[in-house]
Write a protein that holds these residues in place. Structure first.
Motif, mmCIF file in Angstrom:
data_model
loop_
_atom_site.group_PDB
_atom_site.id
_atom_site.type_symbol
_atom_site.label_atom_id
_atom_site.label_comp_id
_atom_site.label_asym_id
_atom_site.label_seq_id
_atom_site.Cartn_x
_atom_site.Cartn_y
_atom_site.Cartn_z
ATOM 1 N N SER A 20 0.831 -1.209 0.000
ATOM 2 C CA SER A 20 0.000 0.000 0.000
ATOM 3 C C SER A 20 0.862 1.254 0.000
ATOM 4 O O SER A 20 0.578 2.226 -0.699
ATOM 5 C CB SER A 20 -0.921 -0.003 1.222
ATOM 6 N N GLU A 21 1.939 1.245 0.790
ATOM 7 C CA GLU A 21 2.816 2.421 0.851
ATOM 8 C C GLU A 21 3.468 2.687 -0.498
ATOM 9 O O GLU A 21 3.551 3.838 -0.943
ATOM 10 C CB GLU A 21 3.888 2.211 1.928
ATOM 11 N N ASN A 22 3.935 1.634 -1.162
ATOM 12 C CA ASN A 22 4.559 1.814 -2.474
ATOM 13 C C ASN A 22 3.566 2.349 -3.500
ATOM 14 O O ASN A 22 3.909 3.158 -4.370
ATOM 15 C CB ASN A 22 5.149 0.492 -2.956
ATOM 16 N N CYS A 23 2.308 1.899 -3.421
ATOM 17 C CA CYS A 23 1.280 2.407 -4.343
ATOM 18 C C CYS A 23 1.072 3.906 -4.154
ATOM 19 O O CYS A 23 0.966 4.664 -5.127
ATOM 20 C CB CYS A 23 -0.036 1.660 -4.125
ATOM 21 N N LEU A 24 1.017 4.353 -2.890
ATOM 22 C CA LEU A 24 0.823 5.780 -2.623
ATOM 23 C C LEU A 24 2.007 6.590 -3.144
ATOM 24 O O LEU A 24 1.828 7.657 -3.742
ATOM 25 C CB LEU A 24 0.640 6.014 -1.122
ATOM 26 N N LEU A 25 3.222 6.101 -2.913
ATOM 27 C CA LEU A 25 4.404 6.824 -3.385
ATOM 28 C C LEU A 25 4.420 6.913 -4.898
ATOM 29 O O LEU A 25 4.778 7.951 -5.469
ATOM 30 C CB LEU A 25 5.673 6.131 -2.872
ATOM 31 N N ARG A 26 4.024 5.828 -5.576
ATOM 32 C CA ARG A 26 3.963 5.864 -7.041
ATOM 33 C C ARG A 26 2.931 6.869 -7.531
ATOM 34 O O ARG A 26 3.080 7.455 -8.601
ATOM 35 C CB ARG A 26 3.632 4.467 -7.584
ATOM 36 N N GLY A 27 1.868 7.064 -6.723
ATOM 37 C CA GLY A 27 0.831 8.007 -7.107
ATOM 38 C C GLY A 27 1.133 9.434 -6.715
ATOM 39 O O GLY A 27 0.261 10.301 -6.830
ATOM 40 N N GLY A 28 2.366 9.698 -6.242
ATOM 41 C CA GLY A 28 2.750 11.055 -5.880
ATOM 42 C C GLY A 28 2.244 11.497 -4.526
ATOM 43 O O GLY A 28 2.234 12.692 -4.213
ATOM 44 N N ILE A 29 1.835 10.558 -3.681
ATOM 45 C CA ILE A 29 1.332 10.876 -2.338
ATOM 46 C C ILE A 29 2.436 10.576 -1.343
ATOM 47 O O ILE A 29 2.738 9.414 -1.056
ATOM 48 C CB ILE A 29 0.063 10.056 -2.018
ATOM 49 N N HIS A 30 3.043 11.632 -0.803
ATOM 50 C CA HIS A 30 4.180 11.464 0.097
ATOM 51 C C HIS A 30 3.863 11.845 1.535
ATOM 52 O O HIS A 30 4.572 11.420 2.450
ATOM 53 C CB HIS A 30 5.367 12.299 -0.398
ATOM 54 N N THR A 31 2.857 12.659 1.752
ATOM 55 C CA THR A 31 2.500 13.085 3.107
ATOM 56 C C THR A 31 1.022 12.773 3.368
ATOM 57 O O THR A 31 0.249 12.500 2.444
ATOM 58 C CB THR A 31 2.741 14.592 3.306
ATOM 59 N N ILE A 32 0.648 12.847 4.651
ATOM 60 C CA ILE A 32 -0.744 12.630 5.013
ATOM 61 C C ILE A 32 -1.617 13.725 4.411
ATOM 62 O O ILE A 32 -2.765 13.498 4.029
ATOM 63 C CB ILE A 32 -0.897 12.568 6.546
ATOM 64 N N GLY A 33 -1.068 14.944 4.296
ATOM 65 C CA GLY A 33 -1.798 16.030 3.654
ATOM 66 C C GLY A 33 -2.122 15.715 2.205
ATOM 67 O O GLY A 33 -3.225 16.011 1.722
#
Length: 338
Positions: A276-289
């Motif tokens: 899940s973390e890798n998917c978020l990083l690939r989608g440009g999501i790096h912070t909770i904001g």
């Protein structure tokens, strides 16, 4: 460069052997990381060894002991390969007094609370009936391999015989770099590493110690260069760096409210699964904001992020009192309110 967090899988692990798989890694990093870990494992893992022995009746190694099948050189070679764990930073002395006839093993040494013989059946020598053997061994901690011609310690008696000391508990390290597929991309790599030890240190723990040693050396490089060029090198982007205060608007001199501090935290603070973390990083999501500003529909559009991962993200966010919005407009409004 966006670093994808690899998964670490420990397969076929025992007290002396383990097979680890590390991946996915960016192209070229399999060889870089695998070779670095192998070199540190073979050279720098701390252990203990029998470094010297004092045999009653033997003034040098080119002699024999009455009733003992082996000569003194063979005795030294057998002691050299006895796996031992020491819990003391100082050297320890253990005595052995046996009567023949029997096979002498590591279990015949006197007990010491700071010393463990991993293999009590480790062979020392064979003693004939009607004869006795008395000796003292000296055990100390160290790193790597110390030859017999090293400087003689001051605590050794004159008639003590020095031994080549094999401190390293690592017997063998072999790694192979293989191709790894992530989604539609096939240019990733993974490391398949086989580690064999003498049982003093578990193989997976030894790999962790090797990685820790590498990190400590790299931290020194970062800290020294950070002093010279902190801004230019962007070395304050790690978790130890001070977080920006305020909402970024001019004239805001107050500290960030708790909500803004939370939004500035990286997504790894949510302790998601690696997938899940890798998917978020690939989608440009790096912070909770960044995550709060996305709707559920937006998240499901990220490659390889399915409903199971979305459910996990929602559960983690609930712990912080944050609920993901169903549509994009609501998500943007929620982000602005925070």
């Amino acid at each position: 460069m966006e670093i994808m967090r690899p998964e670490i899988q420990v397969e076929e692990c025992s007290s002396t052997a383990a097979r680890l798989v590390i991946g996915p890694l960016e192209r070229g990093y399999g060889q870089t990381i695998g070779n670095a870990l192998r070199r540190v494992l073979l050279s720098s893992i701390k252990g203990a060894a029998i470094s010297a022995v004092r045999v009653e009746g033997a003034q040098h190694e080119f002699t024999t002991i009455p009733g003992m099948k082996e000569d003194v050189i063979e005795l030294l070679l057998n002691l050299k390969h006895v796996p031992v764990r020491s819990h003391s930073a100082e050297y320890r002395t253990l005595k052995l007094d046996v009567e023949g006839g029997k096979k002498v093993t590591a279990a015949d040494f006197q007990e010491d609370s700071d010393i463990e013989f991993i293999d009590p059946d480790a062979y020392i020598c064979t003693l004939a009936e009607g004869h006795s053997l008395s000796l003292e061994i000296y055990i100390e901690q160290g790193v790597g391999y110390a030859t017999v011609d090293r400087p003689r310690p001051s605590y050794l008696p004159v008639d003590a015989l020095m031994i080549d000391a094999i401190y390293s508990p690592i017997l063998r390290v072999k790694y192979e770099v293989q191709n790894e597929r992530v989604g539609q991309k096939t240019d990733y790599e993974k490391i398949v590493m086989n580690v064999t030890t003498n049982g003093v240190v578990a193989p997976d723990i030894a790999v962790a110690e090797a990685a820790k040693l590498l990190r400590e050396y790299f931290d020194i490089v970062i800290q020294e260069l950070r002093k010279l060029h902190p801004a230019e090198l962007g070395l304050f982007d790690d978790e130890s760096a001070p977080q920006p205060s305020g909402n970024g608007q001019a004239g805001d001199g107050a500290d960030s409210p708790p909500e803004n501090a939370l939004l500035n935290k990286p997504v790894r603070e949510l302790e998601l699964s690696i997938r899940s973390e890798n998917c978020l990083l690939r989608g440009g999501i790096h912070t909770i904001g960044d995550l709060v500003s996305r709707s559920k529909d937006d998240l499901l559009k990220i490659r390889n992020l399915g409903k199971i991962s979305l459910r996990e993200i929602e559960e983690k966010m609930t712990k912080y009192g944050i609920v993901l919005s169903d549509d994009k407009a609501s998500a943007e409004n929620s982000s602005k309110e925070d």
